[in-house]
Design a protein around this motif. Structure first.
Motif, PDB file in Angstrom:
ATOM      1  N   GLN A   4       5.235  11.116   7.046  1.00 26.01           N
ATOM      2  CA  GLN A   4       6.620  11.962   6.902  1.00 26.01           C
ATOM      3  C   GLN A   4       8.050  10.308   6.450  1.00 26.01           C
ATOM      4  N   SER A   5       7.438   9.394   6.957  1.00 25.87           N
ATOM      5  CA  SER A   5       8.039   8.295   6.239  1.00 25.87           C
ATOM      6  C   SER A   5       7.170   7.168   6.742  1.00 25.87           C
ATOM      7  N   ILE A   6       7.548   6.301   5.948  1.00 24.92           N
ATOM      8  CA  ILE A   6       6.556   4.589   5.714  1.00 24.92           C
ATOM      9  C   ILE A   6       7.938   3.753   5.720  1.00 24.92           C
ATOM     10  N   ARG A   7       8.227   3.258   6.824  1.00 24.56           N
ATOM     11  CA  ARG A   7       9.891   2.641   7.737  1.00 24.56           C
ATOM     12  C   ARG A   7      10.811   2.343   6.301  1.00 24.56           C
ATOM     13  N   GLY A   8      11.292   3.776   6.633  1.00 29.92           N
ATOM     14  CA  GLY A   8      12.389   4.046   5.317  1.00 29.92           C
ATOM     15  C   GLY A   8      12.253   4.451   4.138  1.00 29.92           C
ATOM     16  N   THR A  43       1.119 -12.679   0.049  1.00 26.55           N
ATOM     17  CA  THR A  43       0.470 -10.924   1.067  1.00 26.55           C
ATOM     18  C   THR A  43       1.435 -10.230   0.321  1.00 26.55           C
ATOM     19  N   ARG A  44       1.129  -8.903  -0.203  1.00 26.60           N
ATOM     20  CA  ARG A  44       2.090  -8.201  -0.513  1.00 26.60           C
ATOM     21  C   ARG A  44       1.470  -6.590   0.848  1.00 26.60           C
ATOM     22  N   PHE A  45       2.271  -5.669   0.701  1.00 26.75           N
ATOM     23  CA  PHE A  45       1.347  -4.303   1.632  1.00 26.75           C
ATOM     24  C   PHE A  45       2.071  -3.645   0.114  1.00 26.75           C
ATOM     25  N   ILE A  60       3.621   4.296  -3.518  1.00 27.67           N
ATOM     26  CA  ILE A  60       4.728   4.513  -2.839  1.00 27.67           C
ATOM     27  C   ILE A  60       5.661   3.532  -2.707  1.00 27.67           C
ATOM     28  N   SER A  61       5.023   2.173  -2.807  1.00 26.32           N
ATOM     29  CA  SER A  61       5.605   1.314  -2.195  1.00 26.32           C
ATOM     30  C   SER A  61       4.967  -0.387  -2.479  1.00 26.32           C
TER      31      SER A  61
END
Length: 66
Positions: A4-8, A43-45, A60-61
């Protein structure tokens, strides 16, 4: 991870995953001397999503924190 959502972030995909990635950055500023980050390991997510098992993953992000 919730689809549904990934941290906003809006996530329209049925499947999603998160990866933590280490990148080694080397800045060589020829013209601009002000850089917001220094050279070196960072570090990147990266969040990826897809709707069906055989679909390609789509970004997505990309961010600096989970």
């Amino acid at each position: 991870m919730s689809s549904q959502s990934i941290r906003g972030t809006q996530n329209p995909f049925k499947q999603s995953v998160q990866y933590e990635v280490q990148v080694d950055v080397n800045y060589n500023a020829k013209y601009r001397k002000v850089i917001t980050e220094g050279s070196g390991p960072q570090t990147r997510f990266i969040y990826l999503g897809r709707n069906k098992e055989n679909d390609a993953w789509k970004i997505i992000s990309i961010g600096t924190g989970p």
